[in-house]
Structures are given as structure tokens and as C-alpha cells.
Design a protein around this motif. Structure first.
Motif, PDB file in Angstrom:
ATOM      1  N   ASP A  92       0.894  -1.154   0.000  1.00 26.07           N
ATOM      2  CA  ASP A  92       0.000   0.000   0.000  1.00 26.07           C
ATOM      3  C   ASP A  92       0.931   1.202   0.000  1.00 26.07           C
ATOM      4  O   ASP A  92       1.550   1.515   1.016  1.00 26.07           O
ATOM      5  N   ALA A  93       1.056   1.815  -1.177  1.00 23.82           N
ATOM      6  CA  ALA A  93       2.041   2.893  -1.336  1.00 23.82           C
ATOM      7  C   ALA A  93       1.677   4.119  -0.504  1.00 23.82           C
ATOM      8  O   ALA A  93       2.487   5.027  -0.354  1.00 23.82           O
ATOM      9  N   ASN A  94       0.452   4.150   0.028  1.00 22.91           N
ATOM     10  CA  ASN A  94       0.064   5.294   0.846  1.00 22.91           C
ATOM     11  C   ASN A  94       0.363   5.090   2.323  1.00 22.91           C
ATOM     12  O   ASN A  94      -0.003   5.926   3.147  1.00 22.91           O
ATOM     13  N   GLY A 138       0.290   3.320  -9.022  1.00 23.79           N
ATOM     14  CA  GLY A 138       0.964   3.777  -7.799  1.00 23.79           C
ATOM     15  C   GLY A 138       2.484   3.749  -7.849  1.00 23.79           C
ATOM     16  O   GLY A 138       3.141   3.763  -6.805  1.00 23.79           O
ATOM     17  N   LYS A 139       3.065   3.744  -9.053  1.00 26.42           N
ATOM     18  CA  LYS A 139       4.535   3.664  -9.204  1.00 26.42           C
ATOM     19  C   LYS A 139       5.241   4.853  -8.536  1.00 26.42           C
ATOM     20  O   LYS A 139       6.158   4.676  -7.738  1.00 26.42           O
ATOM     21  N   SER A 140       4.801   6.060  -8.888  1.00 31.65           N
ATOM     22  CA  SER A 140       5.467   7.256  -8.352  1.00 31.65           C
ATOM     23  C   SER A 140       5.225   7.381  -6.845  1.00 31.65           C
ATOM     24  O   SER A 140       6.139   7.741  -6.091  1.00 31.65           O
ATOM     25  N   SER A 141       4.012   7.069  -6.407  1.00 34.38           N
ATOM     26  CA  SER A 141       3.696   7.108  -4.956  1.00 34.38           C
ATOM     27  C   SER A 141       4.627   6.181  -4.196  1.00 34.38           C
ATOM     28  O   SER A 141       5.135   6.524  -3.125  1.00 34.38           O
ATOM     29  N   LEU A 142       4.844   5.009  -4.765  1.00 33.26           N
ATOM     30  CA  LEU A 142       5.682   4.010  -4.103  1.00 33.26           C
ATOM     31  C   LEU A 142       7.132   4.503  -3.987  1.00 33.26           C
ATOM     32  O   LEU A 142       7.759   4.368  -2.936  1.00 33.26           O
TER      33      LEU A 142
HETATM   34  N1  LIG Z   1      -5.405   3.398  -1.575  1.00 33.42           N
HETATM   35  C1  LIG Z   1      -4.249   3.424  -2.254  1.00 33.42           C
HETATM   36  N2  LIG Z   1      -4.010   4.411  -3.129  1.00 33.42           N
HETATM   37  C2  LIG Z   1      -2.831   4.398  -3.788  1.00 33.42           C
HETATM   38  C3  LIG Z   1      -1.854   3.395  -3.580  1.00 33.42           C
HETATM   39  N3  LIG Z   1      -0.803   3.663  -4.387  1.00 33.42           N
HETATM   40  C4  LIG Z   1      -1.112   4.774  -5.070  1.00 33.42           C
HETATM   41  N4  LIG Z   1      -2.329   5.236  -4.705  1.00 33.42           N
HETATM   42  C5  LIG Z   1      -3.032   6.398  -5.252  1.00 33.42           C
HETATM   43  O1  LIG Z   1      -3.197   6.157  -6.635  1.00 33.42           O
HETATM   44  C6  LIG Z   1      -3.094   7.366  -7.379  1.00 33.42           C
HETATM   45  C7  LIG Z   1      -2.070   7.197  -8.469  1.00 33.42           C
HETATM   46  O2  LIG Z   1      -0.770   7.144  -7.935  1.00 33.42           O
HETATM   47  P1  LIG Z   1       0.525   7.480  -8.788  1.00 33.42           P
HETATM   48  O3  LIG Z   1       1.690   7.175  -7.916  1.00 33.42           O
HETATM   49  O4  LIG Z   1       0.443   8.811  -9.410  1.00 33.42           O
HETATM   50  O5  LIG Z   1       0.420   6.350  -9.943  1.00 33.42           O
HETATM   51  P2  LIG Z   1       1.425   6.060 -11.145  1.00 33.42           P
HETATM   52  O6  LIG Z   1       1.501   4.596 -11.283  1.00 33.42           O
HETATM   53  O7  LIG Z   1       2.709   6.779 -10.931  1.00 33.42           O
HETATM   54  O8  LIG Z   1       0.620   6.665 -12.366  1.00 33.42           O
HETATM   55  P3  LIG Z   1       1.154   7.228 -13.801  1.00 33.42           P
HETATM   56  O9  LIG Z   1       2.264   8.179 -13.513  1.00 33.42           O
HETATM   57  O10 LIG Z   1      -0.040   7.875 -14.376  1.00 33.42           O
HETATM   58  O11 LIG Z   1       1.574   6.034 -14.577  1.00 33.42           O
HETATM   59  C8  LIG Z   1      -2.770   8.452  -6.345  1.00 33.42           C
HETATM   60  O12 LIG Z   1      -3.983   9.087  -6.005  1.00 33.42           O
HETATM   61  C9  LIG Z   1      -2.219   7.681  -5.166  1.00 33.42           C
HETATM   62  O13 LIG Z   1      -2.446   8.332  -3.931  1.00 33.42           O
HETATM   63  C10 LIG Z   1      -2.147   2.355  -2.632  1.00 33.42           C
HETATM   64  O14 LIG Z   1      -1.378   1.418  -2.418  1.00 33.42           O
HETATM   65  N5  LIG Z   1      -3.362   2.424  -2.015  1.00 33.42           N
END
Ligand SMILES: Nc1nc2c(ncn2[C@@H]2O[C@H](COP(=O)(O)OP(=O)(O)OP(=O)(O)O)[C@@H](O)[C@H]2O)c(=O)[nH]1
Ligand SMILES: [Mg+2]
Length: 294
Positions: A92-94, A138-142
């Protein structure tokens, strides 16, 4: 709206995704480990077959991300399934919980290689890790979470990251953030819809009302209780719906009435109620729902 099954046509493939795929292919030569992010709610639909093919000879870690939004029991089943293929973690990247396991797993995967290099008198300074996955997974969040910084832009819509970026996380690992990438032709309508439900495909590619209608169909079949609880629908009301010719549309109307999503004349505001249903699903207000089970 029709009850029958029509073909959902989302066979588009924007040029920037083709470009990202080529860049990933190129950059793979530079990386030691690939971390493949899947959406725990739809681990099969969220798996890009092209990425699987490209990375098949690389050291890999699979993350079932957004596992806080999916069903806990089903999470464990998927963990078992994917662990047969590669080291797998529920993430859960959050949240902070379990995040340090990822860098530890990377170190562990590289242990042998680093030892061999040392024996040959070479010191490997940095382990390079590529993070890949579909848009919005959630790649960047992680990466922000692992690096304890918020350098990378994140938002709850697909296509936020536009170009790759290296982030150093400690003195021995560097992570490569990549833009989310899909593949040219989805194998089935079900996959296309799962990606639309979870917010991977831009909402302007498919009509919101259509996605919400299809989501209601799935929820009505398998997660009736979640619908009843969220929208305060009684058993009697549900039994009545069963008798309607277009049950799903009637259900949408009922929910719209309960939520007051009505136009000035009293007709239901389809666009508004569709948005509410999709937002409720995506933000887990309908409960922790896994759309795919092993
Ligand atoms: N509940 C929940 N939300 C998450 C999790 N990981 C990411 N998010 C949410 O998902 C959304 C997308 O997250 P990003 O990190 O921008 O996703 P990304 O994979 O980098 O997306 P792109 O850059 O568009 O490819 C954000 O609103 C995050 O807060 C998780 O594990 N749990
Ligand atoms: Mg991103």
C-alpha cells in the motif's frame, strides 16, 4: 441503456505509450532488478503482457499494490499464486507499513551477484531498479514512499508521469520511475472494463455512464451486500428490482433517487450518479472489493 452484452471498444494505443515501451526496452539493459506493480484488485487485468515478455529474463519482484483497497482473504490467495513466479509482496504505497521490505528484497536478490563481483575484485556501487506498471497503479507514490521524499508528481488519474526519472533512495539503490503503459489490444472486454473501473483508462475514452452501468452489473452479481449497505437498499427493494426487465438500469435509478442525483424536472441525472458510483468504488466506500479471484 441496453441490458445486452455489447462489445466495449477501447482498442486505442496512444503514441506516448509505444514510446515508453521502447524506452523501457532500452533501459532494461541498464537495470539490475525490475519491480512490476500490479493492482491487487485486478492482478490479471492489470498485468501488461508486453512488459512480462520484455522483462522475463530479469530479476523481478512483483508488488500487489493498492492492497488496502482489495479483499484481505483474496489478497493472500493472490500472494500465493504470484509467489510461485517471483518474490511477491502486498503493498500500500500510501502507508509506511511493509515498505522497507521492498529495498530489502532487492538487496537479497542481488546478494549473490554482488558477492561474485567482489570476489573478482569489482565493487558494484549502485543497484539500479526499474519500476513498471500500468497507469495510475501507484509507481510514483511508491518511489516517493521508499525515498521518504515527495519529488515525484502523483495524482489520482492515469498519465501523470510523462517521462522517466531516476531517484536515488540510499547509498546503494537507485529507482527508475516510468510512465504507465498499456498494450495495444486488450484480450477481452472484461479486462478493458476492469481497467476502466479502477481508473487506469482515461475517463474520456469511455463514457462514464457506460463504465458505471457495467460496474453495477458486476457488483449486483457478486457484491450485492456492499451495494445494499452503501446505498441503503432493502431486501424488498432488491427483490422488486429482480423482476424488472432492465434490472441494472432500474438499480441505477434507485440509487440516483436515494442519493438525490436528479435533474430539475425529476429525471435521474445519469452522468452524476455514474460519477458517484465510480468514485465510491475507487475510494473504497463500497468496501474492499477484489474484482478478480484466483
Ligand atoms: N489506496 C491506495 N491508493 C494508492 C496506492 N498507491 C497509489 N495510490 C493512489 O493512486 C493514485 C495514483 O498514484 P501514482 O503514484 O500517481 O500512480 P502512477 O503509477 O505513478 O501513475 P502514472 O504516472 O499515471 O503512470 C494516487 O492518487 C495515489 O495516492 C495504494 O497502495 N493504495
Ligand atoms: Mg507516475
Amino acid at each position: 441503456m441496453q441490458e445486452n452484452n455489447k462489445n466495449i471498444n477501447i482498442n486505442w494505443y496512444p503514441g506516448h505509450m509505444a514510446k515508453t515501451k521502447r524506452e523501457i526496452e532500452e533501459d532494461l539493459k541498464l537495470v539490475d532488478v525490475v519491480v512490476e506493480l500490479l493492482d491487487a484488485r485486478i492482478p490479471i487485468s492489470s498485468r501488461n503482457p508486453e512488459i512480462v515478455k520484455l522483462t522475463k529474463n530479469k530479476k523481478k519482484i512483483i508488488l500487489l499494490n493498492k492492497s488496502d483497497l482489495s479483499n484481505e482473504i483474496i489478497n493472500k490467495k493472490w500472494l500465493e499464486v504470484f509467489s510461485k513466479e517471483a518474490p511477491t509482496l502486498l503493498t500500500d504505497a500510501n502507508s509506511e507499513k511493509g515498505i522497507e521490505k521492498i529495498t530489502k528484497k532487492v538487496d537479497f536478490l542481488m546478494e549473490d551477484e554482488i558477492r561474485k563481483q567482489k570476489e573478482r575484485g569489482r565493487i558494484k556501487k549502485t543497484i539500479r531498479v526499474m519500476i513498471v506498471g500500468i497507469p495510475n497503479v501507484g509507481k510514483s507514490s511508491l518511489i516517493n514512499r521508499i525515498s521518504k521524499k515527495s519529488k515525484l508528481e502523483v495524482a489520482n488519474r492515469p498519465g501523470v508521469t510523462k517521462s522517466k526519472q531516476w531517484i536515488r533512495i540510499n547509498n546503494n539503490q537507485e529507482l527508475l520511475d516510468t510512465p504507465g503503459v498499456l498494450w495495444p489490444k486488450f484480450q477481452s472486454n472484461e479486462i478493458a472494463l476492469n481497467l476502466a473501473f479502477t481508473g487506469t483508462i482515461k475517463d474520456d475514452i469511455l463514457e462514464t455512464t457506460e463504465i458505471a452501468y457495467e460496474l453495477l452489473k458486476v457488483l449486483c452479481n457478486k457484491h450485492k451486500i456492499n451495494l445494499m449497505e452503501r446505498y441503503k437498499i432493502t431486501e424488498d427493494e432488491f427483490t422488486k428490482l429482480e423482476k424488472e426487465t432492465n434490472k441494472i438500469y432500474s438499480l441505477m435509478q434507485l440509487i440516483a433517487k436515494k442519493r438525490g442525483a436528479l435533474k430539475p424536472g425529476g429525471d435521474i441525472d445519469e452522468e452524476r450518479i455514474s460519477r458517484i458510483i465510480l468514485d465510491d468504488f475507487r475510494s473504497c466506500k463500497l468496501g474492499r472489493i477484489s474484482l478478480e479471484e484466483p
